[in-house]
Write an enzyme that holds these catalytic residues in place. Structure first.
Site, PDB file in Angstrom:
ATOM      1  N   HIS A   1      14.911   5.162 -10.419  1.00 13.13           N
ATOM      2  CA  HIS A   1      14.195   3.881 -10.466  1.00 13.13           C
ATOM      3  C   HIS A   1      15.111   2.672 -10.290  1.00 13.13           C
ATOM      4  O   HIS A   1      14.627   1.544 -10.285  1.00 13.13           O
ATOM      5  CB  HIS A   1      13.467   3.786 -11.812  1.00 13.13           C
ATOM      6  CG  HIS A   1      14.426   3.754 -12.967  1.00 13.13           C
ATOM      7  ND1 HIS A   1      15.245   4.817 -13.283  1.00 13.13           N
ATOM      8  CD2 HIS A   1      14.734   2.778 -13.835  1.00 13.13           C
ATOM      9  CE1 HIS A   1      16.003   4.482 -14.309  1.00 13.13           C
ATOM     10  NE2 HIS A   1      15.705   3.252 -14.677  1.00 13.13           N
ATOM     11  N   ASP A   2      16.415   2.906 -10.192  1.00 13.43           N
ATOM     12  CA  ASP A   2      17.357   1.793 -10.054  1.00 13.43           C
ATOM     13  C   ASP A   2      17.890   1.625  -8.639  1.00 13.43           C
ATOM     14  O   ASP A   2      18.728   0.754  -8.393  1.00 13.43           O
ATOM     15  CB  ASP A   2      18.557   1.994 -10.991  1.00 13.43           C
ATOM     16  CG  ASP A   2      18.162   1.852 -12.451  1.00 13.43           C
ATOM     17  OD1 ASP A   2      17.216   1.101 -12.740  1.00 13.43           O
ATOM     18  OD2 ASP A   2      18.808   2.498 -13.307  1.00 13.43           O
TER      19      ASP A   2
ATOM     20  N   GLU B   1      23.386   8.706 -18.487  1.00 16.44           N
ATOM     21  CA  GLU B   1      23.515   7.855 -17.309  1.00 16.44           C
ATOM     22  C   GLU B   1      24.994   7.477 -17.237  1.00 16.44           C
ATOM     23  O   GLU B   1      25.498   6.733 -18.085  1.00 16.44           O
ATOM     24  CB  GLU B   1      22.651   6.608 -17.448  1.00 16.44           C
ATOM     25  CG  GLU B   1      22.730   5.751 -16.202  1.00 16.44           C
ATOM     26  CD  GLU B   1      22.066   4.374 -16.337  1.00 16.44           C
ATOM     27  OE1 GLU B   1      21.733   3.804 -15.294  1.00 16.44           O
ATOM     28  OE2 GLU B   1      21.905   3.882 -17.464  1.00 16.44           O
TER      29      GLU B   1
ATOM     30  N   ASP C   1      -0.015   5.167 -16.915  1.00 19.47           N
ATOM     31  CA  ASP C   1      -0.072   5.426 -18.359  1.00 19.47           C
ATOM     32  C   ASP C   1       0.067   6.917 -18.661  1.00 19.47           C
ATOM     33  O   ASP C   1       0.124   7.751 -17.749  1.00 19.47           O
ATOM     34  CB  ASP C   1      -1.376   4.866 -18.943  1.00 19.47           C
ATOM     35  CG  ASP C   1      -2.559   5.220 -18.070  1.00 19.47           C
ATOM     36  OD1 ASP C   1      -2.689   6.405 -17.729  1.00 19.47           O
ATOM     37  OD2 ASP C   1      -3.329   4.308 -17.675  1.00 19.47           O
TER      38      ASP C   1
ATOM     39  N   ASP D   1      -2.511   5.687 -12.891  1.00 15.36           N
ATOM     40  CA  ASP D   1      -3.202   4.781 -13.810  1.00 15.36           C
ATOM     41  C   ASP D   1      -4.573   5.368 -14.165  1.00 15.36           C
ATOM     42  O   ASP D   1      -5.475   5.364 -13.338  1.00 15.36           O
ATOM     43  CB  ASP D   1      -3.342   3.417 -13.113  1.00 15.36           C
ATOM     44  CG  ASP D   1      -4.113   2.423 -13.950  1.00 15.36           C
ATOM     45  OD1 ASP D   1      -4.317   2.680 -15.148  1.00 15.36           O
ATOM     46  OD2 ASP D   1      -4.501   1.376 -13.390  1.00 15.36           O
TER      47      ASP D   1
ATOM     48  N   ASP E   1      20.380   6.155 -21.681  1.00 12.49           N
ATOM     49  CA  ASP E   1      20.557   4.942 -20.886  1.00 12.49           C
ATOM     50  C   ASP E   1      21.916   4.276 -21.169  1.00 12.49           C
ATOM     51  O   ASP E   1      22.275   4.079 -22.338  1.00 12.49           O
ATOM     52  CB  ASP E   1      19.426   3.982 -21.278  1.00 12.49           C
ATOM     53  CG  ASP E   1      19.340   2.769 -20.398  1.00 12.49           C
ATOM     54  OD1 ASP E   1      18.970   2.934 -19.234  1.00 12.49           O
ATOM     55  OD2 ASP E   1      19.639   1.660 -20.883  1.00 12.49           O
TER      56      ASP E   1
ATOM     57  N   ASP F   1      -6.149  -0.313 -15.153  1.00 19.16           N
ATOM     58  CA  ASP F   1      -5.710  -1.681 -15.475  1.00 19.16           C
ATOM     59  C   ASP F   1      -4.528  -2.087 -14.585  1.00 19.16           C
ATOM     60  O   ASP F   1      -3.890  -3.107 -14.825  1.00 19.16           O
ATOM     61  CB  ASP F   1      -5.338  -1.807 -16.965  1.00 19.16           C
ATOM     62  CG  ASP F   1      -4.149  -0.923 -17.342  1.00 19.16           C
ATOM     63  OD1 ASP F   1      -3.705  -0.111 -16.491  1.00 19.16           O
ATOM     64  OD2 ASP F   1      -3.654  -1.022 -18.478  1.00 19.16           O
TER      65      ASP F   1
ATOM     66  N   ASP G   1      13.597   8.777 -22.671  1.00 14.50           N
ATOM     67  CA  ASP G   1      14.691   7.896 -22.264  1.00 14.50           C
ATOM     68  C   ASP G   1      15.136   7.101 -23.486  1.00 14.50           C
ATOM     69  O   ASP G   1      14.379   6.280 -23.999  1.00 14.50           O
ATOM     70  CB  ASP G   1      14.154   6.949 -21.177  1.00 14.50           C
ATOM     71  CG  ASP G   1      15.203   6.535 -20.173  1.00 14.50           C
ATOM     72  OD1 ASP G   1      16.332   6.265 -20.598  1.00 14.50           O
ATOM     73  OD2 ASP G   1      14.877   6.472 -18.979  1.00 14.50           O
TER      74      ASP G   1
HETATM   75  C1  GLC Z   1      19.829   1.525 -17.001  1.00 13.44           C
HETATM   76  C2  GLC Z   1      18.425   1.713 -16.524  1.00 13.44           C
HETATM   77  C3  GLC Z   1      17.967   0.430 -15.894  1.00 13.44           C
HETATM   78  C4  GLC Z   1      18.007  -0.650 -16.931  1.00 13.44           C
HETATM   79  C5  GLC Z   1      19.371  -0.751 -17.583  1.00 13.44           C
HETATM   80  C6  GLC Z   1      19.319  -1.549 -18.850  1.00 13.44           C
HETATM   81  O1  GLC Z   1      20.715   1.313 -15.973  1.00 13.44           O
HETATM   82  O2  GLC Z   1      18.344   2.814 -15.675  1.00 13.44           O
HETATM   83  O3  GLC Z   1      16.693   0.538 -15.324  1.00 13.44           O
HETATM   84  O4  GLC Z   1      17.671  -1.881 -16.366  1.00 13.44           O
HETATM   85  O5  GLC Z   1      19.881   0.501 -17.933  1.00 13.44           O
HETATM   86  O6  GLC Z   1      18.671  -0.827 -19.849  1.00 13.44           O
END
Ligand code: GLC
Length: 555
Positions: A328-329, A255, A29, A21, A200, A25, A98
């Site tokens: 991140h999932d 993905e 970023d 950051d 995605d 805030d 992404d």
């Molecule tokens: C993918 C992303 C995830 C998101 C989902 C909907 O799985 O990695 O973080 O919530 O798509 O876009």
């Protein structure tokens, strides 16, 4: 063999909200990323993947885009982006974005227009259906984040489809105008010089005609047979490749949700010209039984080996995979596959040895290079992830689990685990921000942080740097033919990789106790390229590995 840059390169995923950051805030970023570019370069990674940075009301942290060609103000400006891209390139790294093309945000102009009336020109950008006879949703499809996948619109008396939250309406790819809008947005970024896209939930873009009900075949099968792999999907992907990606020196990383090893070739076989690579969910989900937030997780090494094997065999010489063990999932890699307490450092290093010697492009996630671990959130008020919150709220209604158990499940498998701010140093908020961050910093930041590991030659961080450098120098890591050794051993993972004259042997002890591995004479005479301990015990023809010890021998 095509030696494209994206095959040998290591991808490093940045979750910008939690990376660094710069304006204090509480939210990471773009300038925060710029400040850390030298750090990223020092890791020896090659390709930065930014989770979505586009305008978004953040119902799903940017995976709900309200303008595909604008930067989310919390993250900065277009000038910041241009500077980030230029500096990344100047340092010899690439940058991918992404692309969230299955759905947009309900605040996107396409949707606010579409909602106005049935004859609005944007109406057909989305999936609208009449209610069922009883007035309920048109079919039994479920959102990935709980509840029906259909939301009623009072204004028009119709339902619209959202496979994720109700603020993420699915785009109607049948409509050529929608496809052209997405391609235009892609061109906008590619013309700026970005090097590709992570795509995605791309297997979901083509919907089944007539929206048939999902049969009772379990979530995984429904996902594959009803939501993903729709009838016109490959036509769209070929079009996208032909019209856009192939015209640039860029690549696509899918993905692979709902893709299995049998149909993966349809997406990534070279001769199909659709996508350049995908990461699948079989490894990422291999400790999760029956879907998230269900049963306690179980880790079985032989199962993991067989998953790697079946995918390796499926794409062999025909296509290319990316190899991810965390993002991140999912909860943190070392907490799921390693031992994040007694053997925290050893297991984090060993997992990288495994990941970097599997076939495919190495894909690492921010924070794994310092062995960041899962977080324990004490209260539901501290949870930020919409998937976890939906699960918790749904459970309040069904009372399937006690509130304490529901929170425990969230702490074990929830996405916030991977989204806590990067721990840069031992100062306030781990040096991420001077202001209280949007999601709590893990309380272990004083012991696990970048600064501390930077100064320690034996740290996980310096191990990552070293191993990624060695990997660049040895094509056999990436392109070698893989041969299993002792496949049924449930504690040791041992294999050989051979490329021309080059051969490496990898031996990994997944146990928190010592384990013996018999090796050939030539391997014993080989050079130790990588070892996550300072020594390696050899007795005659046997290597005695310490808990979570991993070695790479060059024969
Ligand atoms: C993918 C992303 C995830 C998101 C989902 C909907 O799985 O990695 O973080 O919530 O798509 O876009």
């Amino acid at each position: 063999m095509e030696l494209s840059w994206f095959k040998k390169g290591t991808i490093y995923q940045i979750y910008p909200r939690s990376f660094n950051d710069s304006d204090n805030d509480g939210i990471g970023d773009l300038r925060g990323i710029i400040e850390k570019l030298e750090y990223l370069k020092s890791l020896n990674v090659d390709i930065l993947w930014l989770s979505p940075i586009f305008s978004s009301p953040n119902d799903d942290n940017g995976y709900d885009i309200s303008d595909y060609c604008a930067i989310m103000p919390e993250f900065g400006t277009m000038d910041d982006f241009d500077e980030l891209l230029e500096k990344t390139h100047n340092l010899g790294m690439r940058l991918i974005l992404d692309l969230v093309a299955n759905h947009c945000s309900d605040e996107h102009r396409w949707f606010t227009e579409a909602k106005k009336s049935k004859d609005n020109p944007y109406r057909d950008y989305f999936h609208w259906q009449q209610p069922a006879e009883d007035g309920g949703p048109p079919n039994n499809w479920m959102s990935f984040f709980g509840g029906s996948a259909w939301e009623y619109d009072h204004n028009s008396g119709e339902y619209f489809l959202h496979l994720f939250t109700k603020r993420q309406p699915d785009l109607n790819w049948e409509n050529p105008k929608v496809r052209e809008e997405i391609y235009e947005a892609m061109r906008f970024w590619l013309d700026k010089g970005v090097d590709g896209f992570r795509m995605d939930v791309i297997p979901l873009i083509s919907k089944r005609e007539g929206y048939p009900n999902a049969p009772d075949i379990g979530f995984r099968k429904i996902l594959e047979d009803v939501y993903a792999n729709g009838p016109r999907l490959h036509e769209y992907l070929q079009e996208m490749n032909k019209e856009v990606v192939s015209k640039y020196d860029a690549f696509s990383l899918a993905e692979g949700v709902g893709i299995n090893h049998n149909n993966a070739g349809l997406y990534i076989d070279y001769d199909r010209k659709e996508l350049d690579m995908l990461y699948h969910f079989d490894i990422l989900e291999c400790t999760i039984v029956n879907g998230k937030f269900e049963e306690a997780s179980v880790f079985d090494l032989v199962n993991m080996k067989s998953i790697f094997k079946k995918w390796r065999d499926a794409v062999h010489q025909k296509g290319w995979l990316a190899n991810a063990m965390g993002n991140h999932d999912f909860a943190r890699m070392v907490s799921r596959f390693g031992n994040d307490e007694q053997y925290w450092s050893e297991s984090a290093k060993m997992l990288l040895i495994m990941q970097s010697t599997q076939n495919g492009t190495l894909n690492i996630y921010q924070g794994d290079e310092i062995g960041m671990t899962n977080i324990v959130l004490d209260s539901i008020d501290d949870v930020r992830d919409v998937q976890s919150l939906n699960f918790y709220n749904e459970n309040l209604k069904t009372k399937k689990h006690s509130n304490t158990s529901a929170l425990e499940m969230i702490n074990r498998e929830g996405r916030d685990n991977a989204r806590t701010p990067i721990q840069w140093n031992s100062e306030i908020n781990g040096g991420f921000s001077e202001k209280e961050p949007w999601l709590k910093v893990n309380s272990n930041y004083k012991t696990i942080n970048v600064e501390k590991q930077d100064n320690d030659p034996h740290s996980i961080l310096n191990f990552y740097r070293h191993l990624l450098k060695i990997r660049k120098e040895h094509d056999v890591f990436v392109f070698g033919e893989f041969e299993e050794l002792d496949f049924n051993n449930s504690n040791l993972y041992a294999y050989k990789k051979v490329l021309g004259e080059d051969e490496i042997i990898v031996i990994l002890n997944f146990g928190d106790f010592q384990n013996d591995c018999k090796v050939s004479e030539s391997a014993l005479k080989g050079k130790v390229l990588i070892n996550n301990y300072s020594d390696m015990k050899i007795y005659e023809d046997t290597i005695r590995l310490k808990p979570y010890q991993g070695v790479i021998l060059k024969v």
